[in-house]
Enzyme design. Structure first.
Site, PDB file in Angstrom:
ATOM      1  CD  GLU A   1      -1.799   2.294   1.608  1.00 37.45           C
ATOM      2  OE1 GLU A   1      -1.555   3.178   0.738  1.00 37.45           O
ATOM      3  OE2 GLU A   1      -1.784   2.510   2.824  1.00 37.45           O
TER       4      GLU A   1
ATOM      5  CB  CYS B   1      -1.447   7.148   1.078  1.00 37.63           C
ATOM      6  SG  CYS B   1      -2.395   6.003   2.086  1.00 37.63           S
TER       7      CYS B   1
END
Length: 533
Positions: free
Chosen positions: A293, A327
Protein backbone atom coordinates in the site's frame (compact mmCIF):
# COMPACT_ATOMS: atom_id res chain seq x y z
CA UNK A 1 -1.09 -11.84 31.41
CA UNK A 2 -2.05 -15.10 29.70
CA UNK A 3 0.11 -16.87 27.19
CA UNK A 4 -0.68 -20.00 25.23
CA UNK A 5 2.00 -22.69 25.22
CA UNK A 6 2.24 -25.28 22.50
CA UNK A 7 0.93 -28.67 23.53
CA UNK A 8 -1.29 -27.33 26.32
CA UNK A 9 -5.04 -27.06 26.00
CA UNK A 10 -5.41 -24.11 28.38
CA UNK A 11 -3.55 -20.84 28.90
CA UNK A 12 -0.73 -20.76 31.42
CA UNK A 13 -0.40 -17.80 33.77
CA UNK A 14 3.01 -16.55 34.66
CA UNK A 15 4.38 -13.75 36.80
CA UNK A 16 5.58 -10.64 34.97
CA UNK A 17 9.30 -9.97 35.10
CA UNK A 18 10.97 -6.56 35.04
CA UNK A 19 14.76 -6.38 34.94
CA UNK A 20 16.90 -3.39 34.02
CA UNK A 21 20.69 -3.26 33.66
CA UNK A 22 21.86 0.33 34.06
CA UNK A 23 24.45 1.74 31.73
CA UNK A 24 23.26 0.06 28.56
CA UNK A 25 20.01 -0.90 26.84
CA UNK A 26 19.84 -4.54 27.85
CA UNK A 27 16.54 -4.61 29.70
CA UNK A 28 13.95 -7.35 29.95
CA UNK A 29 10.26 -6.83 30.61
CA UNK A 30 7.34 -9.24 30.44
CA UNK A 31 3.60 -9.11 31.02
CA UNK A 32 1.90 -5.76 31.35
CA UNK A 33 4.96 -4.08 32.88
CA UNK A 34 6.28 -2.90 29.52
CA UNK A 35 2.98 -1.31 28.50
CA UNK A 36 2.63 0.45 31.85
CA UNK A 37 6.22 1.73 31.71
CA UNK A 38 5.68 3.14 28.23
CA UNK A 39 2.46 4.90 29.22
CA UNK A 40 3.82 6.14 32.55
CA UNK A 41 6.84 7.72 30.84
CA UNK A 42 4.56 9.51 28.40
CA UNK A 43 2.29 10.69 31.23
CA UNK A 44 5.29 12.14 33.07
CA UNK A 45 6.84 13.68 29.94
CA UNK A 46 9.91 11.47 30.33
CA UNK A 47 11.83 9.99 27.40
CA UNK A 48 9.98 6.79 26.50
CA UNK A 49 12.28 3.80 26.16
CA UNK A 50 10.88 1.80 23.22
CA UNK A 51 12.57 -1.57 23.30
CA UNK A 52 12.46 -4.35 20.73
CA UNK A 53 10.72 -7.64 21.55
CA UNK A 54 12.81 -10.64 20.52
CA UNK A 55 12.56 -14.28 21.57
CA UNK A 56 9.97 -13.55 24.22
CA UNK A 57 11.86 -10.71 25.95
CA UNK A 58 11.94 -6.95 25.76
CA UNK A 59 15.48 -5.68 25.38
CA UNK A 60 17.92 -4.41 22.79
CA UNK A 61 21.68 -4.29 22.43
CA UNK A 62 21.98 -1.96 19.46
CA UNK A 63 22.85 1.74 19.44
CA UNK A 64 20.01 4.00 20.62
CA UNK A 65 18.21 6.28 18.18
CA UNK A 66 16.38 9.31 19.58
CA UNK A 67 13.03 10.51 18.28
CA UNK A 68 12.44 14.26 18.61
CA UNK A 69 8.80 15.26 18.98
CA UNK A 70 8.10 17.58 16.06
CA UNK A 71 6.01 20.03 18.10
CA UNK A 72 7.85 19.84 21.42
CA UNK A 73 11.29 19.88 19.71
CA UNK A 74 12.73 17.64 22.40
CA UNK A 75 13.52 13.94 22.60
CA UNK A 76 10.32 12.04 23.38
CA UNK A 77 11.31 8.44 22.70
CA UNK A 78 14.38 6.32 22.21
CA UNK A 79 14.79 2.91 20.54
CA UNK A 80 17.81 0.64 20.04
CA UNK A 81 18.39 -0.14 16.38
CA UNK A 82 18.41 -3.88 15.70
CA UNK A 83 21.83 -5.47 15.33
CA UNK A 84 22.65 -8.13 12.77
CA UNK A 85 22.62 -10.72 15.53
CA UNK A 86 19.21 -9.60 16.77
CA UNK A 87 17.79 -9.71 13.25
CA UNK A 88 19.06 -13.26 12.88
CA UNK A 89 17.63 -14.28 16.24
CA UNK A 90 14.23 -12.74 15.48
CA UNK A 91 14.03 -14.41 12.06
CA UNK A 92 15.05 -17.77 13.50
CA UNK A 93 12.49 -17.48 16.29
CA UNK A 94 9.72 -16.57 13.87
CA UNK A 95 10.53 -19.46 11.56
CA UNK A 96 10.91 -21.90 14.43
CA UNK A 97 7.52 -21.07 15.90
CA UNK A 98 5.50 -20.98 12.67
CA UNK A 99 4.20 -24.55 13.04
CA UNK A 100 3.20 -23.95 16.65
CA UNK A 101 1.27 -20.82 15.78
CA UNK A 102 -0.55 -22.61 12.97
CA UNK A 103 -1.74 -25.11 15.57
CA UNK A 104 -3.47 -22.47 17.69
CA UNK A 105 -7.22 -22.74 17.02
CA UNK A 106 -8.95 -19.80 15.31
CA UNK A 107 -11.28 -19.43 18.29
CA UNK A 108 -8.28 -18.94 20.60
CA UNK A 109 -6.83 -16.33 18.26
CA UNK A 110 -10.19 -14.54 18.11
CA UNK A 111 -10.56 -14.50 21.90
CA UNK A 112 -7.15 -12.83 22.26
CA UNK A 113 -7.94 -10.22 19.62
CA UNK A 114 -11.26 -9.41 21.25
CA UNK A 115 -9.47 -8.93 24.57
CA UNK A 116 -6.98 -6.63 22.81
CA UNK A 117 -9.88 -4.62 21.40
CA UNK A 118 -11.26 -4.03 24.89
CA UNK A 119 -7.83 -3.22 26.29
CA UNK A 120 -7.15 -0.66 23.55
CA UNK A 121 -10.29 1.22 24.55
CA UNK A 122 -9.38 0.96 28.24
CA UNK A 123 -5.99 2.61 27.53
CA UNK A 124 -7.27 4.94 24.80
CA UNK A 125 -6.42 8.30 26.33
CA UNK A 126 -2.92 7.34 27.46
CA UNK A 127 -2.05 5.69 24.15
CA UNK A 128 -3.37 8.77 22.34
CA UNK A 129 -1.10 11.02 24.40
CA UNK A 130 1.91 8.87 23.50
CA UNK A 131 0.96 9.07 19.83
CA UNK A 132 0.55 12.86 19.99
CA UNK A 133 3.90 13.34 21.74
CA UNK A 134 5.81 11.17 19.29
CA UNK A 135 4.28 12.46 16.04
CA UNK A 136 2.66 15.83 16.74
CA UNK A 137 -0.75 14.41 15.76
CA UNK A 138 -3.61 16.26 17.52
CA UNK A 139 -4.67 14.29 20.57
CA UNK A 140 -8.32 14.23 19.54
CA UNK A 141 -7.31 12.59 16.24
CA UNK A 142 -4.96 10.29 18.15
CA UNK A 143 -7.88 9.12 20.28
CA UNK A 144 -9.79 8.37 17.10
CA UNK A 145 -6.85 6.32 15.84
CA UNK A 146 -6.79 4.24 19.03
CA UNK A 147 -10.54 3.70 18.71
CA UNK A 148 -9.85 2.42 15.21
CA UNK A 149 -7.19 0.09 16.66
CA UNK A 150 -9.87 -1.38 18.91
CA UNK A 151 -12.27 -1.74 15.99
CA UNK A 152 -9.59 -3.31 13.81
CA UNK A 153 -8.76 -5.93 16.43
CA UNK A 154 -12.46 -6.74 16.76
CA UNK A 155 -12.79 -7.15 12.98
CA UNK A 156 -9.66 -9.34 12.91
CA UNK A 157 -11.24 -11.51 15.61
CA UNK A 158 -14.41 -11.88 13.58
CA UNK A 159 -12.44 -12.79 10.46
CA UNK A 160 -10.41 -15.36 12.40
CA UNK A 161 -13.66 -17.12 13.23
CA UNK A 162 -14.66 -17.13 9.54
CA UNK A 163 -11.54 -18.66 7.98
CA UNK A 164 -12.79 -21.63 6.00
CA UNK A 165 -12.42 -23.67 2.82
CA UNK A 166 -14.52 -25.18 0.06
CA UNK A 167 -15.87 -28.45 -1.23
CA UNK A 168 -15.08 -28.17 -4.92
CA UNK A 169 -17.57 -29.25 -7.62
CA UNK A 170 -15.10 -31.59 -9.29
CA UNK A 171 -17.80 -34.02 -10.47
CA UNK A 172 -19.20 -31.34 -12.74
CA UNK A 173 -16.53 -32.21 -15.32
CA UNK A 174 -15.94 -35.63 -16.80
CA UNK A 175 -12.36 -35.79 -15.57
CA UNK A 176 -13.52 -35.26 -11.99
CA UNK A 177 -16.16 -37.99 -11.85
CA UNK A 178 -15.48 -40.40 -9.01
CA UNK A 179 -13.31 -37.98 -7.05
CA UNK A 180 -13.78 -35.46 -4.24
CA UNK A 181 -11.73 -32.29 -3.61
CA UNK A 182 -11.56 -29.84 -0.73
CA UNK A 183 -9.60 -26.68 0.07
CA UNK A 184 -8.76 -24.75 3.20
CA UNK A 185 -6.76 -21.61 3.93
CA UNK A 186 -3.53 -22.44 5.73
CA UNK A 187 -1.23 -19.89 7.42
CA UNK A 188 1.56 -18.67 5.15
CA UNK A 189 4.04 -19.22 7.99
CA UNK A 190 6.14 -16.12 8.69
CA UNK A 191 4.76 -12.69 7.83
CA UNK A 192 6.74 -9.45 7.80
CA UNK A 193 4.87 -6.25 8.64
CA UNK A 194 6.61 -2.97 7.80
CA UNK A 195 4.54 -0.09 9.14
CA UNK A 196 4.49 3.66 8.38
CA UNK A 197 4.65 6.65 10.71
CA UNK A 198 1.46 8.44 9.71
CA UNK A 199 -1.00 5.98 11.30
CA UNK A 200 1.42 3.72 13.15
CA UNK A 201 -0.99 2.26 15.70
CA UNK A 202 -3.92 1.40 13.44
CA UNK A 203 -1.87 0.15 10.51
CA UNK A 204 0.12 -2.06 12.86
CA UNK A 205 -3.20 -3.36 14.18
CA UNK A 206 -4.24 -4.20 10.61
CA UNK A 207 -1.04 -5.99 9.71
CA UNK A 208 -0.26 -7.79 12.96
CA UNK A 209 -3.88 -8.44 13.87
CA UNK A 210 -4.72 -10.00 10.50
CA UNK A 211 -1.52 -12.03 10.44
CA UNK A 212 -2.22 -13.43 13.91
CA UNK A 213 -5.85 -14.10 12.95
CA UNK A 214 -4.55 -16.11 9.98
CA UNK A 215 -2.33 -18.24 12.25
CA UNK A 216 1.07 -16.83 11.35
CA UNK A 217 4.01 -15.70 13.37
CA UNK A 218 4.92 -12.08 12.54
CA UNK A 219 8.06 -9.99 12.31
CA UNK A 220 7.27 -6.30 12.84
CA UNK A 221 9.62 -3.55 11.64
CA UNK A 222 8.46 -0.36 13.32
CA UNK A 223 8.84 3.10 11.73
CA UNK A 224 11.81 5.05 13.15
CA UNK A 225 9.52 8.03 13.76
CA UNK A 226 7.10 6.05 15.95
CA UNK A 227 8.94 3.36 17.93
CA UNK A 228 7.14 3.94 21.23
CA UNK A 229 3.56 3.69 20.03
CA UNK A 230 4.56 0.61 17.99
CA UNK A 231 6.02 -1.02 21.09
CA UNK A 232 2.90 -0.07 23.04
CA UNK A 233 0.58 -1.82 20.55
CA UNK A 234 2.70 -4.98 20.65
CA UNK A 235 2.80 -4.84 24.46
CA UNK A 236 -0.97 -4.43 24.56
CA UNK A 237 -1.43 -7.54 22.43
CA UNK A 238 0.94 -9.54 24.62
CA UNK A 239 -0.86 -8.32 27.72
CA UNK A 240 -4.11 -9.49 26.08
CA UNK A 241 -2.83 -13.04 25.75
CA UNK A 242 -0.97 -13.11 22.45
CA UNK A 243 1.67 -15.88 22.71
CA UNK A 244 5.24 -14.65 22.76
CA UNK A 245 5.87 -16.98 19.80
CA UNK A 246 3.49 -14.88 17.67
CA UNK A 247 5.53 -11.69 17.31
CA UNK A 248 9.03 -10.25 17.10
CA UNK A 249 9.39 -6.43 17.14
CA UNK A 250 12.47 -4.72 15.70
CA UNK A 251 13.45 -1.08 15.41
CA UNK A 252 15.74 0.56 12.87
CA UNK A 253 15.95 2.03 9.41
CA UNK A 254 15.95 0.80 5.86
CA UNK A 255 18.87 -1.56 6.41
CA UNK A 256 16.88 -3.51 9.00
CA UNK A 257 13.86 -3.63 6.69
CA UNK A 258 15.97 -4.84 3.77
CA UNK A 259 17.54 -7.63 5.84
CA UNK A 260 14.12 -8.80 7.00
CA UNK A 261 12.69 -8.69 3.46
CA UNK A 262 15.53 -10.90 2.20
CA UNK A 263 15.29 -13.44 5.03
CA UNK A 264 14.43 -16.92 3.72
CA UNK A 265 11.84 -17.87 6.40
CA UNK A 266 9.65 -14.90 5.47
CA UNK A 267 6.73 -16.01 3.30
CA UNK A 268 4.70 -12.82 2.87
CA UNK A 269 5.41 -9.11 3.30
CA UNK A 270 2.90 -6.36 4.01
CA UNK A 271 4.37 -2.89 3.52
CA UNK A 272 2.85 0.58 3.75
CA UNK A 273 4.96 3.53 2.67
CA UNK A 274 6.26 5.47 -0.30
CA UNK A 275 6.30 4.12 -3.85
CA UNK A 276 10.09 4.30 -4.04
CA UNK A 277 10.55 2.36 -0.81
CA UNK A 278 7.89 -0.11 -1.95
CA UNK A 279 9.95 -0.78 -5.07
CA UNK A 280 13.01 -1.40 -2.88
CA UNK A 281 10.97 -3.81 -0.74
CA UNK A 282 9.90 -5.71 -3.85
CA UNK A 283 13.51 -5.99 -5.05
CA UNK A 284 14.70 -7.26 -1.67
CA UNK A 285 11.75 -9.65 -1.32
CA UNK A 286 12.41 -11.56 -4.53
CA UNK A 287 9.90 -14.41 -4.87
CA UNK A 288 7.96 -13.64 -1.67
CA UNK A 289 4.29 -12.69 -1.72
CA UNK A 290 3.69 -8.95 -1.35
CA UNK A 291 0.90 -6.64 -0.27
CA UNK A 292 2.01 -3.07 -0.97
CA UNK A 293 0.00 0.00 0.00
CA UNK A 294 2.02 2.89 -1.39
CA UNK A 295 1.67 6.59 -2.12
CA UNK A 296 -1.16 8.67 -3.50
CA UNK A 297 -2.03 11.96 -5.14
CA UNK A 298 -5.72 11.90 -4.35
CA UNK A 299 -8.26 13.84 -6.37
CA UNK A 300 -11.76 14.93 -5.38
CA UNK A 301 -14.27 16.18 -7.95
CA UNK A 302 -17.02 18.69 -7.09
CA UNK A 303 -19.70 18.76 -9.81
CA UNK A 304 -22.11 21.60 -10.57
CA UNK A 305 -25.02 19.82 -8.85
CA UNK A 306 -23.14 19.38 -5.57
CA UNK A 307 -23.67 21.25 -2.32
CA UNK A 308 -20.57 23.41 -2.62
CA UNK A 309 -20.61 24.59 1.00
CA UNK A 310 -20.86 21.04 2.35
CA UNK A 311 -18.13 19.86 -0.03
CA UNK A 312 -15.89 22.73 1.08
CA UNK A 313 -16.38 21.89 4.76
CA UNK A 314 -15.59 18.21 4.29
CA UNK A 315 -12.60 19.00 2.06
CA UNK A 316 -11.13 21.36 4.64
CA UNK A 317 -11.53 18.88 7.48
CA UNK A 318 -10.07 15.96 5.54
CA UNK A 319 -7.44 17.89 3.58
CA UNK A 320 -5.51 18.93 6.68
CA UNK A 321 -6.24 16.13 9.14
CA UNK A 322 -2.94 14.67 10.36
CA UNK A 323 -1.40 17.68 8.59
CA UNK A 324 -2.21 16.04 5.26
CA UNK A 325 0.08 13.10 6.05
CA UNK A 326 -2.12 10.42 4.58
CA UNK A 327 -1.84 8.61 1.27
CA UNK A 328 -5.52 9.44 0.62
CA UNK A 329 -5.40 13.00 1.95
CA UNK A 330 -7.24 15.53 -0.20
CA UNK A 331 -4.56 16.98 -2.47
CA UNK A 332 -6.31 17.97 -5.70
CA UNK A 333 -9.88 19.31 -5.67
CA UNK A 334 -11.39 19.81 -9.12
CA UNK A 335 -14.45 22.08 -8.98
CA UNK A 336 -16.82 22.79 -11.86
CA UNK A 337 -16.12 26.31 -13.08
CA UNK A 338 -19.69 27.42 -12.39
CA UNK A 339 -19.15 26.66 -8.67
CA UNK A 340 -15.42 27.33 -8.44
CA UNK A 341 -15.48 30.81 -6.88
CA UNK A 342 -18.23 29.81 -4.45
CA UNK A 343 -16.36 26.69 -3.39
CA UNK A 344 -13.01 28.50 -3.03
CA UNK A 345 -14.53 31.18 -0.79
CA UNK A 346 -16.28 28.59 1.38
CA UNK A 347 -13.20 26.38 1.51
CA UNK A 348 -10.97 29.30 2.55
CA UNK A 349 -13.38 30.23 5.33
CA UNK A 350 -13.38 26.65 6.61
CA UNK A 351 -9.58 26.50 6.55
CA UNK A 352 -9.38 29.79 8.43
CA UNK A 353 -11.49 28.20 11.17
CA UNK A 354 -9.03 25.36 11.72
CA UNK A 355 -7.04 25.59 14.96
CA UNK A 356 -3.31 25.07 14.45
CA UNK A 357 -1.01 24.43 17.38
CA UNK A 358 -0.28 22.22 20.37
CA UNK A 359 -1.23 18.61 19.57
CA UNK A 360 -1.97 17.97 23.25
CA UNK A 361 -4.68 20.66 23.24
CA UNK A 362 -8.12 19.21 22.54
CA UNK A 363 -9.02 22.29 20.51
CA UNK A 364 -6.22 21.71 17.98
CA UNK A 365 -7.24 20.55 14.50
CA UNK A 366 -3.81 20.69 12.82
CA UNK A 367 -0.65 19.75 14.69
CA UNK A 368 2.87 19.25 13.40
CA UNK A 369 4.20 17.31 10.48
CA UNK A 370 6.62 14.46 11.07
CA UNK A 371 9.70 16.71 10.89
CA UNK A 372 10.94 20.06 9.60
CA UNK A 373 12.01 18.66 6.24
CA UNK A 374 8.44 17.52 5.58
CA UNK A 375 7.07 20.95 6.49
CA UNK A 376 9.65 22.64 4.28
CA UNK A 377 8.42 20.57 1.32
CA UNK A 378 5.00 22.21 1.69
CA UNK A 379 6.61 25.65 1.73
CA UNK A 380 8.88 24.93 -1.25
CA UNK A 381 6.15 23.42 -3.44
CA UNK A 382 3.70 26.22 -2.72
CA UNK A 383 6.40 28.74 -3.62
CA UNK A 384 7.06 26.87 -6.86
CA UNK A 385 3.35 26.92 -7.70
CA UNK A 386 3.25 30.70 -7.11
CA UNK A 387 6.20 31.21 -9.47
CA UNK A 388 4.33 29.17 -12.10
CA UNK A 389 1.28 31.43 -11.89
CA UNK A 390 -0.89 29.91 -9.14
CA UNK A 391 -2.33 31.90 -6.26
CA UNK A 392 -1.36 30.85 -2.74
CA UNK A 393 -4.53 31.87 -0.92
CA UNK A 394 -3.44 30.74 2.54
CA UNK A 395 -0.34 29.32 4.16
CA UNK A 396 2.93 28.63 2.41
CA UNK A 397 4.77 29.13 5.70
CA UNK A 398 5.94 26.99 8.59
CA UNK A 399 7.03 27.25 12.20
CA UNK A 400 9.49 24.44 12.72
CA UNK A 401 7.66 21.25 11.74
CA UNK A 402 4.24 22.92 11.84
CA UNK A 403 3.15 23.85 8.32
CA UNK A 404 0.36 26.40 8.06
CA UNK A 405 -2.66 24.95 6.19
CA UNK A 406 -1.89 25.95 2.60
CA UNK A 407 -4.36 26.60 -0.25
CA UNK A 408 -2.99 26.77 -3.80
CA UNK A 409 -5.55 28.01 -6.33
CA UNK A 410 -5.42 27.02 -10.01
CA UNK A 411 -1.86 25.71 -10.32
CA UNK A 412 -0.63 24.60 -13.76
CA UNK A 413 -0.80 20.88 -14.54
CA UNK A 414 2.99 20.53 -14.38
CA UNK A 415 3.36 22.05 -10.87
CA UNK A 416 4.69 19.71 -8.18
CA UNK A 417 1.51 20.16 -6.13
CA UNK A 418 -0.42 18.59 -9.02
CA UNK A 419 2.08 16.01 -10.27
CA UNK A 420 3.67 14.62 -7.10
CA UNK A 421 2.47 13.42 -3.70
CA UNK A 422 2.58 16.36 -1.30
CA UNK A 423 1.89 14.29 1.84
CA UNK A 424 1.48 17.52 3.76
CA UNK A 425 -0.81 20.36 4.81
CA UNK A 426 -1.56 21.61 1.29
CA UNK A 427 -4.63 21.41 -0.95
CA UNK A 428 -4.72 22.54 -4.58
CA UNK A 429 -8.08 23.75 -5.95
CA UNK A 430 -8.55 23.68 -9.72
CA UNK A 431 -11.50 24.54 -12.01
CA UNK A 432 -12.84 22.17 -14.68
CA UNK A 433 -15.40 22.51 -17.46
CA UNK A 434 -16.07 19.00 -18.76
CA UNK A 435 -16.66 15.83 -16.73
CA UNK A 436 -14.94 13.47 -19.16
CA UNK A 437 -11.92 15.76 -19.28
CA UNK A 438 -11.60 16.01 -15.51
CA UNK A 439 -11.63 12.22 -15.23
CA UNK A 440 -8.66 12.18 -17.59
CA UNK A 441 -6.95 14.84 -15.49
CA UNK A 442 -7.42 12.76 -12.35
CA UNK A 443 -6.00 9.71 -14.14
CA UNK A 444 -2.92 11.62 -15.32
CA UNK A 445 -1.25 10.88 -11.98
CA UNK A 446 1.17 7.96 -11.58
CA UNK A 447 -0.82 7.10 -8.45
CA UNK A 448 -4.25 5.51 -8.14
CA UNK A 449 -5.30 4.92 -4.56
CA UNK A 450 -8.64 6.60 -3.88
CA UNK A 451 -10.79 9.47 -5.18
CA UNK A 452 -13.78 11.52 -4.03
CA UNK A 453 -16.82 12.68 -5.99
CA UNK A 454 -19.54 15.15 -5.00
CA UNK A 455 -22.61 14.70 -7.22
CA UNK A 456 -26.16 13.34 -7.15
CA UNK A 457 -26.03 12.15 -10.77
CA UNK A 458 -25.98 8.33 -10.82
CA UNK A 459 -24.69 8.29 -14.38
CA UNK A 460 -21.65 10.31 -13.35
CA UNK A 461 -21.14 8.13 -10.29
CA UNK A 462 -21.09 4.92 -12.32
CA UNK A 463 -18.97 6.51 -15.06
CA UNK A 464 -16.40 7.72 -12.53
CA UNK A 465 -16.37 4.34 -10.75
CA UNK A 466 -15.65 2.63 -14.08
CA UNK A 467 -13.16 5.08 -15.53
CA UNK A 468 -11.15 6.43 -12.61
CA UNK A 469 -7.90 4.50 -12.20
CA UNK A 470 -8.16 4.09 -8.44
CA UNK A 471 -8.79 1.34 -5.94
CA UNK A 472 -11.75 3.10 -4.34
CA UNK A 473 -14.23 5.91 -5.01
CA UNK A 474 -15.98 7.84 -2.22
CA UNK A 475 -19.27 9.44 -3.33
CA UNK A 476 -20.41 12.64 -1.59
CA UNK A 477 -17.18 12.56 0.37
CA UNK A 478 -13.53 13.25 -0.30
CA UNK A 479 -10.78 10.78 -1.07
CA UNK A 480 -9.82 10.84 2.61
CA UNK A 481 -12.40 8.42 3.99
CA UNK A 482 -11.81 4.87 5.08
CA UNK A 483 -13.69 2.08 6.82
CA UNK A 484 -11.29 -0.41 8.38
CA UNK A 485 -13.40 -3.45 7.46
CA UNK A 486 -13.71 -2.45 3.77
CA UNK A 487 -11.00 -3.35 1.20
CA UNK A 488 -8.45 -0.57 0.79
CA UNK A 489 -5.63 -0.35 -1.71
CA UNK A 490 -4.64 1.03 -5.06
CA UNK A 491 -3.45 0.53 -8.60
CA UNK A 492 -0.50 1.86 -10.62
CA UNK A 493 2.22 3.23 -8.32
CA UNK A 494 -0.15 3.09 -5.35
CA UNK A 495 0.59 -0.62 -5.02
CA UNK A 496 -1.43 -3.82 -5.01
CA UNK A 497 -3.23 -5.98 -2.50
CA UNK A 498 -5.97 -4.80 -0.16
CA UNK A 499 -5.40 -3.77 3.43
CA UNK A 500 -8.44 -4.71 5.48
CA UNK A 501 -8.50 -7.77 7.76
CA UNK A 502 -10.52 -10.08 5.50
CA UNK A 503 -8.46 -9.26 2.42
CA UNK A 504 -5.15 -9.22 4.27
CA UNK A 505 -5.94 -12.69 5.59
CA UNK A 506 -6.18 -13.83 1.98
CA UNK A 507 -2.64 -12.53 1.46
CA UNK A 508 -1.47 -14.05 4.73
CA UNK A 509 -2.77 -17.54 3.90
CA UNK A 510 -2.27 -20.11 1.16
CA UNK A 511 -4.94 -22.32 -0.38
CA UNK A 512 -4.23 -26.02 0.22
CA UNK A 513 -6.10 -28.65 -1.78
CA UNK A 514 -7.02 -32.22 -0.84
CA UNK A 515 -8.10 -34.63 -3.62
CA UNK A 516 -9.61 -38.03 -2.79
CA UNK A 517 -9.13 -40.18 -5.87
CA UNK A 518 -11.73 -42.88 -6.34
CA UNK A 519 -13.81 -41.57 -3.42
CA UNK A 520 -16.78 -39.45 -4.34
CA UNK A 521 -19.49 -37.74 -2.35
CA UNK A 522 -21.17 -37.06 -5.67
CA UNK A 523 -22.85 -39.33 -8.12
CA UNK A 524 -20.10 -41.21 -9.97
CA UNK A 525 -21.99 -43.01 -12.72
CA UNK A 526 -21.58 -41.79 -16.27
CA UNK A 527 -24.91 -43.22 -17.39
CA UNK A 528 -28.12 -44.45 -15.90
CA UNK A 529 -28.26 -48.18 -15.10
CA UNK A 530 -30.09 -50.27 -17.68
CA UNK A 531 -33.43 -51.59 -16.53
CA UNK A 532 -33.84 -55.34 -16.16
CA UNK A 533 -35.27 -56.95 -19.28
Amino acid sequence: MLTYCHGLSAPVRYTPVHRAVHGNHQMVFSGDVMLQDLLKAADQNDVVEALPYIAGSWGGEGPPTDRTGPYLRRIVSRAPAATEREIGTAVAQAGGYARQMAGLAPAARADILETASRNALAHRDRLARLLALELGKPVKDSRTEIERVASTFAVCAAEARRIDGETLPVAGWNTGIGNTAFTYRAPAGVALAITPFNAPANLLAHKLGASFAAGNTTLVKAPPQAPAISAAVVALLLDSGMPHQAVQLLHGGGDVGAALCAADPVSVISFTGSADTGAAVARAAGRKRLALELGGNAATIVCEDADAAAAAKISARTGYSNSGQSCISVQRVYVHRSRYAEFLDAFTAEVDALVVGDPLDDRTDVGSMVDENAAERVVAWSSEARRLGASVIRGGTRDGATAAPTIVADPPVHASVVVHEVFGALVAVLPFDDFDTVLDQCNASRYGLQAGLFTHDITRILTAWRRLEVGGLIVNGTSNFRLDHVPFGGVKDSGFGREAPRWLIEDYTVVKTLVLRGLSIWGDSRELPKENA
